[in-house]
Design an enzyme around this catalytic site. Structure first.
Site, PDB file in Angstrom:
ATOM      1  N   LEU A  37       0.810  -1.220   0.000  1.00 43.76           N
ATOM      2  CA  LEU A  37       0.000   0.000   0.000  1.00 43.76           C
ATOM      3  C   LEU A  37       0.840   1.266   0.000  1.00 43.76           C
ATOM      4  O   LEU A  37       1.946   1.305   0.538  1.00 43.76           O
ATOM      5  CB  LEU A  37      -0.934  -0.010   1.213  1.00 43.76           C
ATOM      6  CG  LEU A  37      -1.914  -1.185   1.269  1.00 43.76           C
ATOM      7  CD1 LEU A  37      -2.849  -1.026   2.467  1.00 43.76           C
ATOM      8  CD2 LEU A  37      -2.723  -1.324  -0.011  1.00 43.76           C
ATOM      9  N   HIS A  41      -3.642   4.249  -2.225  1.00 42.94           N
ATOM     10  CA  HIS A  41      -4.608   3.341  -1.577  1.00 42.94           C
ATOM     11  C   HIS A  41      -5.269   4.010  -0.368  1.00 42.94           C
ATOM     12  O   HIS A  41      -6.479   3.904  -0.183  1.00 42.94           O
ATOM     13  CB  HIS A  41      -3.908   2.063  -1.105  1.00 42.94           C
ATOM     14  CG  HIS A  41      -3.300   1.246  -2.199  1.00 42.94           C
ATOM     15  ND1 HIS A  41      -1.937   1.106  -2.345  1.00 42.94           N
ATOM     16  CD2 HIS A  41      -3.852   0.508  -3.195  1.00 42.94           C
ATOM     17  CE1 HIS A  41      -1.685   0.317  -3.383  1.00 42.94           C
ATOM     18  NE2 HIS A  41      -2.825  -0.058  -3.917  1.00 42.94           N
ATOM     19  N   GLN A  65      -5.627 -12.196 -12.502  1.00 42.74           N
ATOM     20  CA  GLN A  65      -5.456 -11.002 -13.336  1.00 42.74           C
ATOM     21  C   GLN A  65      -4.037 -10.840 -13.853  1.00 42.74           C
ATOM     22  O   GLN A  65      -3.740  -9.869 -14.539  1.00 42.74           O
ATOM     23  CB  GLN A  65      -5.936  -9.740 -12.612  1.00 42.74           C
ATOM     24  CG  GLN A  65      -5.053  -9.259 -11.480  1.00 42.74           C
ATOM     25  CD  GLN A  65      -5.737  -8.146 -10.706  1.00 42.74           C
ATOM     26  OE1 GLN A  65      -6.743  -8.357 -10.040  1.00 42.74           O
ATOM     27  NE2 GLN A  65      -5.195  -6.940 -10.794  1.00 42.74           N
ATOM     28  N   ARG A 191       4.148  -0.984  -8.120  1.00 47.37           N
ATOM     29  CA  ARG A 191       5.224  -1.428  -9.010  1.00 47.37           C
ATOM     30  C   ARG A 191       6.378  -0.425  -9.079  1.00 47.37           C
ATOM     31  O   ARG A 191       7.448  -0.767  -9.588  1.00 47.37           O
ATOM     32  CB  ARG A 191       4.674  -1.712 -10.414  1.00 47.37           C
ATOM     33  CG  ARG A 191       3.772  -2.947 -10.451  1.00 47.37           C
ATOM     34  CD  ARG A 191       3.430  -3.378 -11.871  1.00 47.37           C
ATOM     35  NE  ARG A 191       2.817  -4.701 -11.893  1.00 47.37           N
ATOM     36  CZ  ARG A 191       1.501  -4.930 -11.914  1.00 47.37           C
ATOM     37  NH1 ARG A 191       0.653  -3.923 -11.930  1.00 47.37           N
ATOM     38  NH2 ARG A 191       1.037  -6.169 -11.931  1.00 47.37           N
TER      39      ARG A 191
END
Ligand code: AMP
Length: 291
Positions: A37, A41, A65, A191
């Site tokens: 997070l 978020h 996903q 990321r």
């Protein structure tokens, strides 16, 4: 003292905890995440707290996903730090299930949102939105929130989820929250942790190109294709940033726009080293009559 959210890891515990919230007549807001997070978020948790009287956050790195050659295995998993952030942000309940808890051994049902899932991200990641829609529908069914919060950062995802909710009559309101950025404009993303110092510097090209597009859109002297060409040049000048797509599109259909229109969304996906980043910006032009 910090406020302590309750942590549950099974669907049965989650349903029981949700039943307690409902019995107490709390309005439930859902914030689905994959963890690792950051302030993007927690801004969703804050938006939920402003609208709802109970906030349920979920942390689940959803395998369906991710494509076969994507980063599922190495996606950052930082549960302790995530719980501390959710505690500070004021979430009431956290659902952090295992993979097997969410997907039983005989799982075979998927939610496919046609059209909205197909261009852009869908072309590069063909099964991505099937996984997203499936897990979000499961979370909506488990938590039965009145409101669910998503970030504009994942623009196409918000279209896919809105379409699914409307088409399948899911009784929930979808709220989309603004993208939270680093001081130099880079959109916050779990990321970003993959980026080396040099890549981190190059990664700002995505934001810079979106800002250039905004300026050119506001000037309204160039056709969309010419604007896109200027925008591409910003990224190409950076070097070692590979564009997956860069478009000016209709905000609803995601069709590339041929003439400047009142509302346009600029969407970009690029690989910086091995890390794939996405970003977008909505351009909106005031009509003359509005001053
Ligand atoms: P993720 O954990 O990446 O699946 O993201 C969970 C939710 O947070 C999604 O609705 C994202 O769109 C949202 N989100 C991720 N990054 C940001 C950001 N920088 N600003 C706002 N929302 C974000």
């Amino acid at each position: 003292m910090k406020f302590d959210p309750r942590l549950v890891t099974t669907k049965a515990e989650l349903r029981a905890a949700v039943a307690e919230l409902r019995a107490a007549r709390r309005t439930i807001g859902l914030v689905p995440t994959m963890g690792a997070l950051h302030r993007g978020h927690t801004s969703l948790v804050e938006a939920s707290r402003a609208r709802c009287t109970a906030t349920v956050a979920t942390i689940f790195v959803n395998p369906t996903q991710f494509g076969p050659n994507e980063d599922y295995a190495r996606y950052p998993r930082t549960l302790e730090a995530d719980l501390a952030m959710l505690s500070a942000a004021g979430a009431d309940l956290v659902f952090a299930p295992s993979r097997d808890e969410v997907y039983g051994p005989r799982h075979s049902t998927y939610c496919i949102v046609e059209r909205a899932s197909e261009p852009l991200e869908g072309r590069v990641r063909p099964t991505h939105f099937r996984g997203v829609a499936t897990v979000v529908l499961k979370l909506l069914n488990l938590v039965t929130p009145q409101v669910a919060f998503f970030g504009q950062k994942d623009y196409q995802q918000t279209l896919v989820i809105r379409r699914m909710v409307e088409d399948l009559d899911v009784p929930v309101e979808i709220v989309v929250c603004a993208t939270i950025r680093e001081p130099d404009g880079l959109a916050m993303s779990s990321r970003n942790a993959y980026l080396s110092a040099d890549e981190r510097r190059r990664a700002t090209a995505l934001y810079r190109t979106l800002r250039l597009g905004q300026d050119l859109f506001d000037q309204a002297t160039m056709k969309p294709q010419a604007i896109v060409d200027e925008m591409r040049a910003v990224i190409e000048a950076e070097g070692e940033v590979e564009i997956d797509y860069l478009v000016l599109a209709d905000p609803e259909s995601l069709e590339p726009v041929r003439e400047l229109q009142r509302d346009t969304v600029a969407l970009v996906a690029a690989r910086v080293g091995k890390t794939r980043l996405i970003d977008n910006m909505i351009y909106s032009r005031r009509m003359k009559a509005e001053g």
